[in-house]
Design a protein around this motif. Structure first.
Motif, PDB file in Angstrom:
ATOM      1  N   TYR A   1       0.701  -1.622   0.063  1.00 16.16           N
ATOM      2  CA  TYR A   1       0.050   0.152   0.032  1.00 16.16           C
ATOM      3  C   TYR A   1       0.456   1.255   0.016  1.00 16.16           C
ATOM      4  O   TYR A   1       0.299   2.234  -0.513  1.00 16.16           O
ATOM      5  N   CYS A   2       1.653   1.309   0.555  1.00 13.79           N
ATOM      6  CA  CYS A   2       2.637   2.793   0.866  1.00 13.79           C
ATOM      7  C   CYS A   2       4.082   2.310  -0.332  1.00 13.79           C
ATOM      8  O   CYS A   2       4.898   3.571  -0.765  1.00 13.79           O
ATOM      9  N   ILE A   3       4.612   1.369  -0.860  1.00 14.76           N
ATOM     10  CA  ILE A   3       5.594   1.842  -1.492  1.00 14.76           C
ATOM     11  C   ILE A   3       4.666   1.504  -3.169  1.00 14.76           C
ATOM     12  O   ILE A   3       4.970   1.706  -4.295  1.00 14.76           O
ATOM     13  N   LEU A   4       4.329   0.124  -3.505  1.00 11.98           N
ATOM     14  CA  LEU A   4       3.850  -0.194  -4.805  1.00 11.98           C
ATOM     15  C   LEU A   4       2.814   0.773  -5.430  1.00 11.98           C
ATOM     16  O   LEU A   4       2.952   0.932  -5.854  1.00 11.98           O
ATOM     17  N   LEU A   5       1.305   1.266  -4.092  1.00  9.80           N
ATOM     18  CA  LEU A   5       0.118   1.386  -4.990  1.00  9.80           C
ATOM     19  C   LEU A   5       0.789   2.931  -5.523  1.00  9.80           C
ATOM     20  O   LEU A   5       0.455   3.060  -6.506  1.00  9.80           O
ATOM     21  N   PRO A   6       1.768   4.182  -4.502  1.00  9.60           N
ATOM     22  CA  PRO A   6       1.653   5.143  -5.580  1.00  9.60           C
ATOM     23  C   PRO A   6       3.214   4.830  -6.731  1.00  9.60           C
ATOM     24  O   PRO A   6       3.173   5.423  -7.847  1.00  9.60           O
ATOM     25  N   LEU A   7       3.594   4.334  -6.488  1.00 18.78           N
ATOM     26  CA  LEU A   7       4.236   3.794  -7.551  1.00 18.78           C
ATOM     27  C   LEU A   7       3.940   3.536  -9.162  1.00 18.78           C
ATOM     28  O   LEU A   7       3.708   4.623 -10.105  1.00 18.78           O
TER      29      LEU A   7
ATOM     30  N   GLY B   1       3.216  -0.531 -14.954  1.00 17.08           N
ATOM     31  CA  GLY B   1       2.279   0.079 -13.714  1.00 17.08           C
ATOM     32  C   GLY B   1       1.285  -0.737 -12.753  1.00 17.08           C
ATOM     33  O   GLY B   1       0.760   0.029 -12.029  1.00 17.08           O
ATOM     34  N   LEU B   2       0.848  -1.911 -13.466  1.00 14.19           N
ATOM     35  CA  LEU B   2       0.235  -2.957 -12.932  1.00 14.19           C
ATOM     36  C   LEU B   2       0.726  -3.966 -12.640  1.00 14.19           C
ATOM     37  O   LEU B   2       1.051  -5.200 -11.740  1.00 14.19           O
TER      38      LEU B   2
ATOM     39  N   ARG C   1      -7.471  -3.048  -6.622  1.00 18.79           N
ATOM     40  CA  ARG C   1      -7.134  -3.957  -6.023  1.00 18.79           C
ATOM     41  C   ARG C   1      -6.226  -4.802  -6.724  1.00 18.79           C
ATOM     42  O   ARG C   1      -5.236  -5.631  -6.423  1.00 18.79           O
ATOM     43  N   MET C   2      -6.569  -4.602  -8.324  1.00 17.90           N
ATOM     44  CA  MET C   2      -5.203  -4.780  -8.847  1.00 17.90           C
ATOM     45  C   MET C   2      -3.832  -4.074  -8.966  1.00 17.90           C
ATOM     46  O   MET C   2      -2.656  -5.176  -8.838  1.00 17.90           O
ATOM     47  N   MET C   3      -4.402  -2.934  -8.764  1.00 21.10           N
ATOM     48  CA  MET C   3      -2.378  -2.094  -8.115  1.00 21.10           C
ATOM     49  C   MET C   3      -2.326  -1.998  -7.003  1.00 21.10           C
ATOM     50  O   MET C   3      -0.935  -1.874  -6.034  1.00 21.10           O
ATOM     51  N   THR C   4      -2.574  -3.302  -5.919  1.00 21.80           N
ATOM     52  CA  THR C   4      -2.264  -3.673  -4.456  1.00 21.80           C
ATOM     53  C   THR C   4      -2.004  -5.432  -4.518  1.00 21.80           C
ATOM     54  O   THR C   4      -1.691  -5.975  -3.484  1.00 21.80           O
ATOM     55  N   SER C   5      -1.628  -5.897  -5.169  1.00 24.02           N
ATOM     56  CA  SER C   5      -1.897  -7.370  -5.600  1.00 24.02           C
ATOM     57  C   SER C   5      -0.293  -7.053  -5.755  1.00 24.02           C
ATOM     58  O   SER C   5       0.768  -6.434  -5.844  1.00 24.02           O
TER      59      SER C   5
END
Lengths: 425, 203
Positions: free
Chosen positions: A143-149, A195-196, A345-349
């Motif tokens: 949530y904190c690293i991958l999602l914003p990226l 991005g995914l 949801r995709m971006m936080t997998s």
């Protein structure tokens, strides 16, 4: 307050430069720096360790397949009615209540072992402290690293798509325009794929769809488009949307011809078929991308292919897409999640990992009608992707099943009890 | 989010269901997930429409009768809050009839009488598929109704009527032109009901 901004901006600048150099530029030119590979390796090791831990704690439950039930209503080919004939139908009915082939395709696939995402935590109880800590670390990372990226990358990718295609659209119709348009499309889709955190393995690239053909694939989610467009350019087919989708559609239309239908036009099947046929017959145009199932299925099976796409003529290039559910569930359950929450949801997998197989081209054979052709293509795709080949209609997600299927069953049973009129003396 | 369905089922409930139906702990949680996925309205109970949504059940000629079996007459408050809804306990109770009969069925201190999946209870379930008005008799009309459901439009009224007459004649021993439960049991005494009315549940 001043101090905060003084620190924030340089951090943002560094962040942005890193992003561009390490991820965007290589993505745009199709090279890989190996960062994603390393991430995937670490991820795999971690998940293996977690699986090991879970299996140690609880005995793995065997999933018993439904054993072949009591065959036919009657033991012989024919026989008179007996009171026990109801037993067959009632048992089959109860079996379908306990588990049926169709409704399970419209929800996400159940995992054999937990992959440290809360959303797939079905029946897994607390196992050990270390596992919980790992899960917690996973939440923070995702949530904190991958999602914003990922959000930044996707935003850049989409804006570049709109800007790039509009710019190309201004050029006069030279050969260069087509080549540039393809380049822009490819770059944007590649950025979106990063991005995914999508890792895609393409197989049999020699069978890639060619111009003037129709590309046909099984449908799991809107991301399928990004997955396929990463390796080639296609003409999209679909309904005209408003909002953000509409902006994207109009932008894409400017640089190369896609096929967008107004809502009212979609109902006129002849019009639709004619437009698609015109596009296909023009051999300079890009291959069309169609998903004949008509709706998203959960990637464990392939459901009925609608025959419309197979009546157009032209060469069909089947493509099988299979996602690896261990890293992230790509299925879009449109009745449960809106597009936005789905993308979130995709971006936080962990990642999207999938295999794409290009299958040899197929054409309609002599004496084969559109339905048989569609079924033939469907079986090929199902076999390659390791998916269950079902004859049921994906539309059953929302619609009721046709009465004619029940009538078929009744006819079969009547036949057993009474037989053909011609046989009766 | 629908993935933590099992957390809505309390341990006490599981124990009670275990006693009443004989299912194991893991079977109950698994069937609860299934119950939950069928329950589109998310109100802890299934309606007839929820069952109809299963395509394989909707095309089953006896589909309506089978669904009916989950909604018994005279609402027993334990199993149904309203006449047209069945809760999880009621769901499990009906499914319990189809549990296989194990050879060494350990007596798992059942509340009363026979286990739900005994031969008699299985036969009673089948009997009630015919006996719509619950008067413990299968009349000629009731038999015709079920026959019509199974054959659709493919057999004429006369032929169906004669099949029904023959069946009643063969089964009826006390001459009341109806089939009682004991007559029904007699007709089916050679049929392997335990095997035909059992399905394998996840262990």
């Amino acid at each position: 307050m001043e101090g905060f901004w003084a620190v924030f901006f340089p951090v943002l600048r560094v962040w942005f430069t890193c992003l561009v150099v390490l991820i965007m530029l290589p993505a745009m030119f199709g090279i890989s720096l190996g960062i994603t590979e390393t991430y995937m390796k670490i991820l795999l090791k971690t998940l293996e360790w977690a699986t090991h831990r879970i299996q140690r704690a609880s005995r793995a439950e065997e999933i018993l397949k439904r054993s072949a039930s009591n065959g036919e209503p009657k033991s012989a080919e024919r026989g008179d009615f007996t009171l026990s004939d109801v037993l067959y139908f009632s048992t089959r009915g109860i079996e379908s209540i306990v588990e049926d082939d169709v409704t399970q395709r419209f929800t996400s696939e159940e995992l054999v072992s937990w992959n440290l995402l809360t959303r797939t935590n079905n029946n897994f109880q607390y196992i050990s402290l270390r596992l919980t800590v790992l899960w917690g670390v996973g939440v923070v990372v995702r949530y904190c690293i991958l999602l914003p990226l990922r959000i930044t990358l996707t935003a850049i990718g989409l804006s570049w798509l709109v800007i790039g295609t509009t710019m190309v659209g201004f050029l006069p119709n030279f050969r260069v325009k087509g080549w540039l348009s393809e380049l822009v499309h490819l770059m944007c889709y590649r950025i979106c794929a990063r991005g995914l955190s999508a890792t895609i393995h393409y197989h049999n690239k020699q069978n890639r769809p060619k111009r003037g053909g129709i590309c046909v694939a099984n449908h799991t989610s809107p991301i399928d488009v990004v997955i396929l467009a990463n390796d080639g350019c296609y003409a999209m087919v679909g309904q005209v949307h408003g909002g953000l989708m509409g902006v994207l559609q109009r932008a894409m239309e400017r640089s190369c011809p896609h096929i967008w239908f107004e809502r009212a036009e979609m109902r006129d099947r002849h019009l639709v078929t004619q437009r698609l046929r015109d596009h296909v017959n023009n051999k300079t145009k890009l291959p069309i991308l169609i998903f004949p199932e008509g709706t998203c299925i959960n990637n464990t099976s392939v459901m009925m292919f609608k025959k419309g796409s197979f009546e157009i003529g032209g060469t069909i290039y089947p493509v099988a897409i299979k996602y690896d559910p261990q890293f992230g569930d790509a299925f879009w359950n449109s009745s449960k999640y809106s597009m936005v929450s789905y993308l979130l949801r995709m971006m936080t997998s962990w990642a999207i990992v999938c295999n794409v197989w290009y299958l040899p081209p197929m054409t309609q054979e002599e004496g084969e009608d559109a339905v048989q052709f569609a079924n033939r293509v469907k079986s090929t795709i199902a076999q390659q992707g390791g998916l269950v080949d079902l004859a049921w209609d994906g539309g059953l997600k929302r619609a009721k099943v046709k009465e004619s299927f029940k009538e078929q069953q009744q006819k079969k049973y009547s036949h057993m009890v009474v037989g053909d009129d011609s046989n009766k003396l | 989010m629908g993935s933590r369905a099992s957390s809505l089922l309390r341990e006490e409930d599981i124990e009670e269901i275990k006693k009443e139906t004989g299912f194991s702990h893991s079977q109950i949680t698994r069937l609860y997930s299934r119950f939950h996925s069928l329950d589109k309205g998310e109100n802890g109970a299934l309606s007839r429409e929820d069952f109809q949504r299963i395509p394989e059940l909707a095309i089953n000629p006896l589909g309506d009768r089978i669904i009916n079996a989950f909604f018994p007459e005279g609402t027993n408050k334990k199993y149904t809050a309203r006449e047209d809804q069945v809760n999880f306990r009621g769901f499990m109770r009906t499914l319990a009839h189809f549990r296989p009969v194990e050879d060494n069925e350990k007596n798992k201190d059942l509340t009363s009488g026979e286990p739900l999946n005994s031969r008699t209870n299985k036969l009673h379930f089948a009997f009630q598929l015919y006996d719509l008005d619950r008067d413990d008799k299968i009349s000629r009309d009731e038999l015709l109704q079920v026959l019509r459901m199974m054959v659709g439009v493919n057999i004429s009224d006369e032929q169906l009527g004669s099949i029904a007459d023959r069946t009643i004649q063969e089964a009826d021993t006390n001459g009341d032109m109806c089939i009682s439960f004991s007559e029904f049991t007699k007709v089916l005494e050679k049929v392997d009901v335990e095997q035909k009315m059992s399905i394998r549940f996840l262990h």
